[in-house]
Design a protein around this motif. Structure first.
Motif, PDB file in Angstrom:
ATOM      1  N   LEU A  89      -2.980   0.640  10.446  1.00 36.50           N
ATOM      2  CA  LEU A  89      -2.505  -0.075   9.265  1.00 36.50           C
ATOM      3  C   LEU A  89      -1.741   0.866   8.332  1.00 36.50           C
ATOM      4  O   LEU A  89      -1.995   2.070   8.291  1.00 36.50           O
TER       5      LEU A  89
ATOM      6  N   THR B 160       0.739  -1.796  11.940  1.00 35.04           N
ATOM      7  CA  THR B 160       1.795  -0.900  12.388  1.00 35.04           C
ATOM      8  C   THR B 160       2.233  -1.229  13.809  1.00 35.04           C
ATOM      9  O   THR B 160       1.528  -1.879  14.575  1.00 35.04           O
TER      10      THR B 160
ATOM     11  N   VAL C 146      10.388  -1.789   6.062  1.00 37.05           N
ATOM     12  CA  VAL C 146      10.272  -2.395   4.739  1.00 37.05           C
ATOM     13  C   VAL C 146      11.659  -2.479   4.118  1.00 37.05           C
ATOM     14  O   VAL C 146      12.439  -1.523   4.200  1.00 37.05           O
TER      15      VAL C 146
ATOM     16  N   LEU D 180      -7.153  -7.774   4.370  1.00 38.57           N
ATOM     17  CA  LEU D 180      -6.047  -8.395   5.088  1.00 38.57           C
ATOM     18  C   LEU D 180      -6.185  -9.914   5.074  1.00 38.57           C
ATOM     19  O   LEU D 180      -5.204 -10.640   4.868  1.00 38.57           O
TER      20      LEU D 180
ATOM     21  N   GLN E  11       1.330 -14.819  12.822  1.00 38.83           N
ATOM     22  CA  GLN E  11       1.216 -13.472  12.271  1.00 38.83           C
ATOM     23  C   GLN E  11      -0.216 -13.175  11.844  1.00 38.83           C
ATOM     24  O   GLN E  11      -0.759 -12.097  12.130  1.00 38.83           O
TER      25      GLN E  11
ATOM     26  N   GLY F 107      -2.801 -10.413  13.462  1.00 40.23           N
ATOM     27  CA  GLY F 107      -3.338  -9.333  12.645  1.00 40.23           C
ATOM     28  C   GLY F 107      -4.849  -9.314  12.623  1.00 40.23           C
ATOM     29  O   GLY F 107      -5.481  -8.270  12.788  1.00 40.23           O
TER      30      GLY F 107
ATOM     31  N   GLN G 194      -5.148 -11.275   1.806  1.00 35.00           N
ATOM     32  CA  GLN G 194      -3.683 -11.257   1.728  1.00 35.00           C
ATOM     33  C   GLN G 194      -3.098 -12.490   2.415  1.00 35.00           C
ATOM     34  O   GLN G 194      -2.170 -13.132   1.902  1.00 35.00           O
TER      35      GLN G 194
ATOM     36  N   TYR H 158      -0.192  -3.723   6.148  1.00 35.97           N
ATOM     37  CA  TYR H 158       0.704  -4.063   7.255  1.00 35.97           C
ATOM     38  C   TYR H 158       0.125  -3.515   8.555  1.00 35.97           C
ATOM     39  O   TYR H 158      -0.358  -2.373   8.597  1.00 35.97           O
TER      40      TYR H 158
ATOM     41  N   ILE I 113       6.325   0.982  10.328  1.00 36.74           N
ATOM     42  CA  ILE I 113       6.683  -0.378   9.939  1.00 36.74           C
ATOM     43  C   ILE I 113       8.071  -0.319   9.307  1.00 36.74           C
ATOM     44  O   ILE I 113       8.581   0.758   8.999  1.00 36.74           O
TER      45      ILE I 113
ATOM     46  N   ARG J  92      -0.194  -4.214  -0.311  1.00 38.80           N
ATOM     47  CA  ARG J  92      -0.236  -5.058   0.874  1.00 38.80           C
ATOM     48  C   ARG J  92      -0.588  -4.217   2.090  1.00 38.80           C
ATOM     49  O   ARG J  92      -0.233  -3.031   2.165  1.00 38.80           O
TER      50      ARG J  92
END
Length: 822
Positions: A695, A705, A720, A744, A804, A808, A747, A703, A718, A701
């Motif tokens: 991550l 990887t 951005v 996560l 998504q 995750g 989020q 994400y 990642i 936030r």
């Protein structure tokens, strides 16, 4: 008429190397009126009067600096020209002279009547007259001293000596954070120092040294404001008084570096200051000047360019330019880079079998020392391909379409990867460009000019050809020619495969084959550039073989004690590419620490005076330590921190990337901040960290990887988007925890990627798992995560969980189960 040779000439600059950088036509000025030359017959216009000549020495009239006469010493340390002087006043003295020499080993100095050397300086191999100076010799009234010159390993010419009291001077002026060295003018009694763009110069405390015995009698107190010139008064005990003016010059906006490592900060500021001094754009001066007697020099207007090569030659060299170009871009020399690259490209013609010139004068013409005729000029295979590679790299840094559209450049790129190879692949026809094995004036396969191996193919030339294929393919793709690009990508891969299956065939042997001699013998062992650049150009396949090879190179460069600093300057580049941060930094520090040492070619002065050193230290900080990988044409940049243990943090500001300007800060190797200072549009940032991190935490936030390898080393990354004016901070998260998975999920709840009844089920399961873990009940925690898996896989829940979010959460659950299960 002999001319006036009794005025007191001032040495133009304190070091030989900088003396060569003065504009043509600079005239020495007379020293202050109270200075008296204590030497008789200082220009030898009265023959030998006042001087002692021993051994093979004498007066000549062949090539005086001024007037009609000079002193001459033939080869040999027993040959001496000297003059005894009685000191008339207690104080500090300077000696200046004009000297030319066809060899090294000579000495000029001041010694006592008993023969004790008080101060001396080595005489370099510079056949044209150059100024030499010895300063701050502390003497007492009545001292008997001797000014002397001893012979070396070839002849020496002398003219226009001055020995005079030179007192009440500021001899050193230093400030923390300044760029390079302060410039001290003993004629005008002025000091100039430079500070990086954006520095606060209103509260500075300088460290000042003055002539021995003198003192500053009038100066402002406390921290000083240098936004305006500051005045000092220096006085000797016997009443010599000088007024000095110190001025601060703030550099124009330029990349700025700061870090936890003071030596790195000081070195970067020095390197910028030093590199800018080599810029020749808009000047008028000598061309074809070299170390030979009666070299065919003349005067011309200079094109946009900078010094890249030996300082006693008024030229820029292909190899040096290729290694300096990125550093030049970083400090704002875009005009110079394009100009020089195009001159090299345009110098390659069909008549020269598409070899570019090896060296060009600052006006763009062929440098005659290295160009005797169309059939006899210095040429080395790697340089041809490096020019192609550097064209592409400048395109990536600048986004300037000229690099891929200019007809002169494009013709050269195309001929280099096609006709040039065909014309120079005759001895062992295999698609690899060859040298002749007959020396640099006929065509060398390698940059390594030392040794007598008569290489036909060399590792550095072959590796440079590989990167030229890749670079040309990328440029074809940028031009919209995908079919041709695919063909050259294949040629690159085929060459790499050939190299790794033919040149690297011996298992258990750390080195690769580094070349083939005239009879086809495969050569191994340490070949300096022919060995090193195989790794630098990435033709060696990542893996155990290359790892062993890198260890071998590190050991060989240490044990062989390679003397030329320009060869060592490739080492940090190479080891940074492979993520070997500690080794790269070790060699970078070695170069930094070696700057004051004499260059192996004595006439260069110190290692730090060789232009390649300053330019490459700049690029090694930006591309190496900071790991900045540009793609200006696509408004993209990637970063990977490569900080060694010595450096806790590193920040760079005003980084030029095409029309964009960036701020980048690394804290350790797992946290990076990027600010998009300015630019025409949003910048795409690929955040990279070495290692396998599941991550990244980016601006509150989390994400997931992606994973890839960068030259054989695992990288988590990642992508951005960073709008203009936006600051983004990314930090690697080393492993999954229930709390990270819960964060996560929250989020995804906020973004509505998880909604409806499944939201509560997933949240409850995670909270229960954390509760069980706190009591050591791992089995129950596993049971809760397995419930989550069932919920996520339930077809009825599909409308409430985005792809998504499912991906995750499932990834996090899988990692946690892997940690908890035996």
């Amino acid at each position: 008429m002999a001319g006036n040779k009794n005025l007191l000439p001032v040495v133009l600059v304190p070091s030989l190397i900088l003396g060569l950088l003065l504009p043509y036509g600079y005239a020495p000025r007379v020293h202050a009126a109270q200075s008296v030359n204590l030497l008789q017959n200082a220009g030898f216009e009265e023959g030998a009067m006042g001087w002692a000549f021993s051994g093979d020495t004498g007066i000549e009239q062949t090539t005086p600096k001024n007037g009609a006469h000079l002193a001459h010493l033939n080869k040999g340390a027993s040959n001496v020209v000297s003059q005894r002087v009685t000191v008339t006043e207690t104080g500090n003295y300077s000696l200046t002279a004009w000297v030319g020499s066809a060899g090294t080993g000579g000495q000029m100095g001041v010694r006592s009547a008993a023969g004790q050397v008080l101060k001396s300086t080595a005489i370099y191999r510079m056949q044209d007259y150059k100024p030499y100076q010895i300063t701050d010799v502390k003497l007492t009234k009545g001292d008997e001293i001797e000014i002397y010159v001893t012979g070396g390993n070839n002849w020496i010419n002398l003219d226009d000596f001055v020995f005079y009291r030179d007192d009440a001077n500021i001899s050193s002026f230093k400030l923390v954070g300044q760029m390079g060295e302060s410039e001290i003018d003993r004629v005008e009694n002025k000091v100039v120092f430079y500070m990086p763009h954006g520095s606060d110069v209103t509260s500075l405390t300088p460290e000042i040294a003055v002539s021995d015995g003198a003192q500053i009698t009038a100066a402002p107190a406390g921290k000083l404001d240098f936004s305006q010139p500051v005045k000092y008064t220096v006085q000797t005990p016997d009443g010599i008084v000088k007024q000095w003016e110190v001025t601060c010059i703030m550099e124009a906006k330029s990349i700025a570096v700061n870090s936890s490592h003071r030596q790195l900060n000081e070195t970067f500021n020095w390197a910028k200051w030093k590199a800018q001094k080599y810029v020749q754009t808009g000047k008028r001066g000598l061309i074809n000047e070299d170390e030979r007697l009666n070299s065919p020099s003349s005067i011309a207007d200079y094109i946009p360019s900078y010094w890249a090569g030996y300082a006693h030659r008024t030229a820029f060299y292909a190899r040096d330019f290729a290694h300096q170009a990125t550093g030049a871009h970083i400090i704002g020399l875009q005009q110079e880079n394009f100009s020089m690259l195009k001159q090299f490209a345009g110098s390659a013609t069909e008549e020269k079998k598409w070899y570019p010139s090896w060296a060009l004068n600052f006006d763009g013409s062929d440098f005659k020392l290295d160009f005797r005729s169309i059939d006899s000029f210095v040429r080395e295979v790697p340089a041809v391909f490096e020019i192609v590679q550097k064209g592409y790299e400048q395109y990536l840094w600048t986004g300037d379409e000229q690099y891929i559209r200019d007809p002169v450049l494009w013709q050269f790129y195309t001929k280099a990867v096609s006709d040039f190879i065909e014309l120079h692949d005759t001895r062992f026809p295999n698609g690899i460009a060859e040298g002749t094995g007959k020396g640099i004036f006929s065509g060398s396969a390698s940059y390594n000019e030392r040794g007598d191996e008569h290489l036909i193919e060399a590792g550095d030339g072959t590796a440079a050809q590989y990167l030229a294929f890749l670079s040309y393919a990328q440029m074809l793709e940028a031009r919209g020619d995908s079919a041709q690009a695919a063909a050259y990508f294949k040629r690159a891969q085929d060459l790499k495969t050939h190299f790794n299956t033919v040149w690297g065939v011996k298992e258990g042997v750390p080195e690769y084959i580094r070349g083939y001699s005239e009879d086809g013998t495969a050569l191994q062992g340490f070949g300096r550039e022919a060995s090193l650049l195989m790794a630098t150009k990435l033709i060696t396949e990542p893996g155990a073989k290359t790892d062993a090879f890198l260890d071998y190179l590190d050991e060989k460069y240490a044990t062989e004690k390679v003397p030329n600093i320009e060869a060592l300057s490739y080492l940090p580049d190479t080891f940074f590419l492979y993520g070997r941060n500690e080794t790269a930094w070790k060699w970078m520090k070695h170069i930094i620490d070696s700057r004051p040492l004499p260059h192996e070619v004595a006439s260069q002065g110190s290692n730090g005076d060789y232009p390649e050193v300053s330019y490459t230290l700049i690029s090694q900080t930006v591309e190496g330590l900071a790991g900045i990988q540009p793609n200006a044409p696509k408004h993209q940049v990637a970063t990977v921190p490569r900080l060694p243990k010595d450096i806790d943090w590193l920040e760079l500001n005003y980084v030029p990337l095409g029309a964009h300007e960036l701020y980048v800060k690394h804290e350790g190797t797992t946290k990076t901040t990027l600010k998009h200072n300015k630019g025409p549009e949003t910048l795409e940032w690929e955040v990279q960290f070495y290692g396998r991190f599941p991550l990244l935490f980016v601006d509150n936030r989390i994400y997931l990887t992606k994973q890839k390898t960068l030259n054989g080393k695992d990288v988590s990354y990642i992508t951005v988007d960073v709008p203009v004016g936006k600051t983004v901070t990314a930090q690697a998260i080393p492993q999954w925890t229930v709390l990270k998975l819960l964060a996560l999920l929250e989020q995804y709840l906020r973004s509505q990627d998880v909604k409806g009844p499944v939201a509560n089920q997933l949240s409850n399961a995670l909270q229960q798992a954390e509760h069980h873990l706190s009591k050591g009940a791992v089995d129950q925690a596993i049971h809760e995560l397995e419930k989550m898996v069932r919920d996520l896989q339930d077809a009825k829940m599909a409308p409430h969980v985005s792809h998504q979010a499912k991906e995750g959460l499932m990834a996090g659950i899988a990692e946690l189960l892997k940690q908890w299960r035996p």
